[in-house]
Write a protein that holds these residues in place. Structure first.
Motif, PDB file in Angstrom:
ATOM      1  N   PHE A   1      14.196  17.929  11.619  1.00 19.17           N
ATOM      2  CA  PHE A   1      14.064  16.644  12.306  1.00 19.17           C
ATOM      3  C   PHE A   1      14.998  15.636  11.646  1.00 19.17           C
ATOM      4  O   PHE A   1      14.786  15.254  10.483  1.00 19.17           O
ATOM      5  N   LEU A   2      16.000  15.231  12.402  1.00 16.62           N
ATOM      6  CA  LEU A   2      16.984  14.311  11.827  1.00 16.62           C
ATOM      7  C   LEU A   2      16.396  12.902  11.741  1.00 16.62           C
ATOM      8  O   LEU A   2      15.895  12.379  12.734  1.00 16.62           O
ATOM      9  N   PRO A   3      16.448  12.278  10.560  1.00 21.45           N
ATOM     10  CA  PRO A   3      15.943  10.904  10.474  1.00 21.45           C
ATOM     11  C   PRO A   3      16.980   9.901  10.984  1.00 21.45           C
ATOM     12  O   PRO A   3      18.139  10.264  11.206  1.00 21.45           O
ATOM     13  N   LEU A   4      16.573   8.657  11.107  1.00 14.68           N
ATOM     14  CA  LEU A   4      17.532   7.597  11.444  1.00 14.68           C
ATOM     15  C   LEU A   4      18.314   7.213  10.188  1.00 14.68           C
ATOM     16  O   LEU A   4      19.513   6.964  10.233  1.00 14.68           O
ATOM     17  N   ALA A   5      17.598   7.187   9.066  1.00 13.17           N
ATOM     18  CA  ALA A   5      18.229   6.742   7.818  1.00 13.17           C
ATOM     19  C   ALA A   5      17.521   7.366   6.626  1.00 13.17           C
ATOM     20  O   ALA A   5      16.359   7.756   6.711  1.00 13.17           O
ATOM     21  N   VAL A   6      18.256   7.438   5.509  1.00 10.78           N
ATOM     22  CA  VAL A   6      17.639   7.840   4.240  1.00 10.78           C
ATOM     23  C   VAL A   6      17.723   6.647   3.292  1.00 10.78           C
ATOM     24  O   VAL A   6      18.803   6.061   3.110  1.00 10.78           O
ATOM     25  N   LEU A   7      16.567   6.288   2.738  1.00 10.56           N
ATOM     26  CA  LEU A   7      16.559   5.221   1.728  1.00 10.56           C
ATOM     27  C   LEU A   7      16.702   5.858   0.354  1.00 10.56           C
ATOM     28  O   LEU A   7      15.962   6.788   0.013  1.00 10.56           O
ATOM     29  N   HIS A   8      17.652   5.356  -0.434  1.00  9.14           N
ATOM     30  CA  HIS A   8      17.807   5.796  -1.830  1.00  9.14           C
ATOM     31  C   HIS A   8      17.315   4.635  -2.701  1.00  9.14           C
ATOM     32  O   HIS A   8      18.096   3.754  -3.053  1.00  9.14           O
ATOM     33  N   PRO A   9      16.017   4.618  -2.998  1.00  6.71           N
ATOM     34  CA  PRO A   9      15.489   3.460  -3.732  1.00  6.71           C
ATOM     35  C   PRO A   9      15.887   3.507  -5.195  1.00  6.71           C
ATOM     36  O   PRO A   9      15.944   4.591  -5.790  1.00  6.71           O
ATOM     37  N   LYS A  10      16.167   2.340  -5.745  1.00  2.63           N
ATOM     38  CA  LYS A  10      16.388   2.290  -7.202  1.00  2.63           C
ATOM     39  C   LYS A  10      15.188   1.659  -7.879  1.00  2.63           C
ATOM     40  O   LYS A  10      15.092   1.670  -9.096  1.00  2.63           O
ATOM     41  N   SER A  11      14.341   1.031  -7.089  1.00  2.00           N
ATOM     42  CA  SER A  11      13.163   0.381  -7.672  1.00  2.00           C
ATOM     43  C   SER A  11      11.978   0.543  -6.731  1.00  2.00           C
ATOM     44  O   SER A  11      12.156   0.857  -5.542  1.00  2.00           O
ATOM     45  N   VAL A  12      10.781   0.294  -7.284  1.00  5.42           N
ATOM     46  CA  VAL A  12       9.569   0.377  -6.457  1.00  5.42           C
ATOM     47  C   VAL A  12       9.628  -0.706  -5.377  1.00  5.42           C
ATOM     48  O   VAL A  12       9.203  -0.505  -4.232  1.00  5.42           O
ATOM     49  N   SER A  13      10.220  -1.870  -5.723  1.00  4.22           N
ATOM     50  CA  SER A  13      10.264  -2.936  -4.710  1.00  4.22           C
ATOM     51  C   SER A  13      11.164  -2.550  -3.533  1.00  4.22           C
ATOM     52  O   SER A  13      10.949  -3.016  -2.422  1.00  4.22           O
ATOM     53  N   ASP A  14      12.143  -1.666  -3.729  1.00  4.91           N
ATOM     54  CA  ASP A  14      12.936  -1.182  -2.581  1.00  4.91           C
ATOM     55  C   ASP A  14      12.022  -0.480  -1.570  1.00  4.91           C
ATOM     56  O   ASP A  14      12.145  -0.659  -0.359  1.00  4.91           O
ATOM     57  N   ILE A  15      11.101   0.327  -2.112  1.00  2.94           N
ATOM     58  CA  ILE A  15      10.188   1.075  -1.228  1.00  2.94           C
ATOM     59  C   ILE A  15       9.208   0.100  -0.570  1.00  2.94           C
ATOM     60  O   ILE A  15       8.990   0.127   0.642  1.00  2.94           O
ATOM     61  N   SER A  16       8.670  -0.782  -1.396  1.00  2.90           N
ATOM     62  CA  SER A  16       7.691  -1.732  -0.895  1.00  2.90           C
ATOM     63  C   SER A  16       8.314  -2.646   0.171  1.00  2.90           C
ATOM     64  O   SER A  16       7.734  -2.842   1.249  1.00  2.90           O
ATOM     65  N   ASN A  17       9.515  -3.184  -0.088  1.00  5.18           N
ATOM     66  CA  ASN A  17      10.149  -4.093   0.885  1.00  5.18           C
ATOM     67  C   ASN A  17      10.478  -3.381   2.190  1.00  5.18           C
ATOM     68  O   ASN A  17      10.334  -3.941   3.272  1.00  5.18           O
ATOM     69  N   THR A  18      10.921  -2.129   2.074  1.00  9.05           N
ATOM     70  CA  THR A  18      11.266  -1.373   3.293  1.00  9.05           C
ATOM     71  C   THR A  18      10.018  -1.140   4.143  1.00  9.05           C
ATOM     72  O   THR A  18      10.026  -1.361   5.353  1.00  9.05           O
ATOM     73  N   ILE A  19       8.934  -0.730   3.491  1.00  5.75           N
ATOM     74  CA  ILE A  19       7.713  -0.438   4.269  1.00  5.75           C
ATOM     75  C   ILE A  19       7.129  -1.727   4.853  1.00  5.75           C
ATOM     76  O   ILE A  19       6.698  -1.759   6.009  1.00  5.75           O
ATOM     77  N   LYS A  20       7.176  -2.807   4.058  1.00  9.13           N
ATOM     78  CA  LYS A  20       6.696  -4.100   4.582  1.00  9.13           C
ATOM     79  C   LYS A  20       7.487  -4.480   5.831  1.00  9.13           C
ATOM     80  O   LYS A  20       6.934  -4.921   6.837  1.00  9.13           O
ATOM     81  N   HIS A  21       8.797  -4.298   5.756  1.00 14.35           N
ATOM     82  CA  HIS A  21       9.686  -4.652   6.861  1.00 14.35           C
ATOM     83  C   HIS A  21       9.343  -3.828   8.112  1.00 14.35           C
ATOM     84  O   HIS A  21       9.223  -4.378   9.203  1.00 14.35           O
ATOM     85  N   ILE A  22       9.157  -2.531   7.916  1.00 16.54           N
ATOM     86  CA  ILE A  22       8.846  -1.653   9.051  1.00 16.54           C
ATOM     87  C   ILE A  22       7.465  -2.008   9.629  1.00 16.54           C
ATOM     88  O   ILE A  22       7.271  -2.033  10.836  1.00 16.54           O
ATOM     89  N   PHE A  23       6.543  -2.321   8.740  1.00 15.03           N
ATOM     90  CA  PHE A  23       5.196  -2.711   9.190  1.00 15.03           C
ATOM     91  C   PHE A  23       5.282  -3.974  10.053  1.00 15.03           C
ATOM     92  O   PHE A  23       4.647  -4.081  11.090  1.00 15.03           O
ATOM     93  N   LYS A  24       6.126  -4.931   9.619  1.00 13.52           N
ATOM     94  CA  LYS A  24       6.272  -6.186  10.379  1.00 13.52           C
ATOM     95  C   LYS A  24       6.949  -5.927  11.727  1.00 13.52           C
ATOM     96  O   LYS A  24       6.665  -6.599  12.714  1.00 13.52           O
ATOM     97  N   MET A  25       7.867  -4.948  11.769  1.00 19.30           N
ATOM     98  CA  MET A  25       8.541  -4.644  13.039  1.00 19.30           C
ATOM     99  C   MET A  25       7.523  -4.140  14.069  1.00 19.30           C
ATOM    100  O   MET A  25       7.739  -4.254  15.267  1.00 19.30           O
ATOM    101  N   GLY A  26       6.449  -3.563  13.565  1.00 20.67           N
ATOM    102  CA  GLY A  26       5.369  -3.130  14.449  1.00 20.67           C
ATOM    103  C   GLY A  26       5.695  -1.855  15.210  1.00 20.67           C
ATOM    104  O   GLY A  26       6.770  -1.266  15.047  1.00 20.67           O
TER     105      GLY A  26
END
Ligand SMILES: Cc1cc2nc3c(=O)[nH]c(=O)nc-3n(C[C@H](O)[C@H](O)[C@H](O)COP(=O)(O)OP(=O)(O)OC[C@H]3O[C@@H](n4cnc5c(N)ncnc54)[C@H](O)[C@@H]3O)c2cc1C
Length: 362
Positions: free
Chosen positions: A84-109
């Motif tokens: 299953f091809l994803p749209l994007a791969v996140l290469h996080p360098k910090s926990v906040s990279d993961i947290s900010n990305t998920i928060k953003h996606i959650f807000k997009m709804g």
């Protein structure tokens, strides 16, 4: 005539159970928005790229980065059956990279239709670490905080969810310590095995890896960074452990340690009868202070036992592996180990005795 009270109670229970199951299945997509499970998706479908989703993700300020191209590898796993091809791969360098990305996606709804999957070393089988047109988080690129080892009465290591177990072994050995419970293969990530169970020959003594965790740091489906233990946020703690990546992303784990064995005596005993094999295994597992590692394997002897990497017997072995030349026959192997210090010579005598007893029964 009305039904007897117990029958109507059973009927009510049944209706209630069906109702709960419907509710559960209806709520799954939202709950599991973190990780995709794409059983109904045809892997051969040519993916579309939602430009609005891409441009939205590009606005995020990150320590790491997103890749939108050359991400085919994130559509592969060890099973090589689901792609299953994803749209994007996140290469996080910090926990906040993961947290900010998920928060953003959650807000997009839900209109964004973006799902998220953590990817450890991708050694699972059924597309578990893949996200069709979603975001795959490459956990191995998560850097820091560095692995921290705490010595003392109850030693532990704080490791990243993307750390490989082999690296944890190398670091903890520098302090004469090692995790209590393992998998056989060590090039797997902490988050990957803790999302399953993590089972090997120590599980009979210490439980699987998920039984040997004091604390987790988890990014939830809303992007919050939460610390959980068996007392603090316990529901999250027990959901994430063995939760197949569906309840949050493990960014850090506190793993219990014990003094690493100085020496190990490793014994393998072969059987051609299942009942003898399982009797011996049960006897060893239930006897106190017997061995430190006990694992049973089934070997289908297609290619010959000697020089076969799976059985790892070789002609120099003192036991008569050649006795088991049995084309295509199923064999059983007990793999056992005893940890000891060089000064404990009596332990070696006990091991030799046990070995002789087992060989006589096999
Ligand atoms: C050669 C080989 C030997 C193996 N030996 C053993 C063994 O001895 N004992 C045993 O128990 N298992 C064994 N396994 C199975 C293995 O433990 C699991 O497949 C494990 O999930 C793989 O870890 P991974 O890092 O590759 O995880 P992945 O395959 O990348 O991910 C597996 C699942 O965990 C989720 N996940 C990954 N990282 C995180 C995270 N940080 N937070 C939340 N969820 C996450 C993923 O989304 C996915 O659902 C073996 C597998 C192989 C291929």
């Amino acid at each position: 005539m009305g039904s007897p009270p117990s029958a109507s109670l059973k009927q009510n229970n049944l209706i209630f159970l069906v109702f709960i199951m419907i509710l559960f299945f209806c709520s799954m997509p939202d709950k599991a928005n973190l990780c995709s499970n794409q059983s109904s998706v045809n892997p051969s479908v040519v993916p579309y790229k939602s430009s609005s989703n891409i441009s939205s993700l590009e606005t995020l300020q990150l320590d790491g980065y997103f890749s939108f191209d050359h991400i085919d590898y994130a559509a592969k796993d060890f099973g090589n059956r689901y792609h299953f091809l994803p749209l994007a791969v996140l290469h996080p360098k910090s926990v906040s990279d993961i947290s900010n990305t998920i928060k953003h996606i959650f807000k997009m709804g839900s209109p964004s239709k973006l799902t998220v999957a953590a990817r450890g070393h991708s050694h699972s089988l059924q597309g578990q670490a893949q996200a069709h047109q979603g975001i795959v988080i490459n956990m191995e690129s998560l850097q820091g905080p560095e692995m921290q080892i705490h010595t003392g009465e109850l030693p532990y290591v704080d490791a990243s969810g993307g750390d490989l177990w082999i690296n944890i072994l190398h670091e903890t050995l520098k302090h004469g310590l090692a995790p209590k419970s393992w998998t056989d293969y060590l090039h797997l990530t902490v988050g990957g095995t803790l999302s399953n169970a993590g089972i090997s020959g120590q599980a009979f003594k210490h439980g699987p890896q998920i039984n040997n965790i004091y604390q987790l740091e988890v990014v939830t489906g809303k992007g919050e960074v939460v610390t959980c233990t068996e007392k603090q946020n316990a529901e999250l703690f027990y959901s994430v452990l063995g939760g197949l990546g569906q309840f949050g992303i493990i960014t850090r784990a506190r793993i219990s340690l014990e003094p690493a064995p100085k020496m190990v005596k490793w014994i393998r005993v072969l059987y051609d009868e299942f009942s003898k094999f399982s009797n011996d295994q049960e006897r060893l597992i239930s006897s106190k202070d017997s061995f430190d590692y006990i694992e049973g394997l089934v070997i289908i002897n297609r290619t010959g036992l000697l020089n076969n990497w799976r059985s790892s017997f070789n002609p120099k072995d003192p036991l008569q592996a050649s006795r088991f030349i049995s084309e295509g026959k199923t064999l059983y192997c007990l793999e056992i180990a005893k940890y000891f210090s060089p000064d404990e010579s009596d332990i070696m005598n006990q091991v030799r005795l046990a070995q002789r007893t087992l060989q006589n029964t096999s």
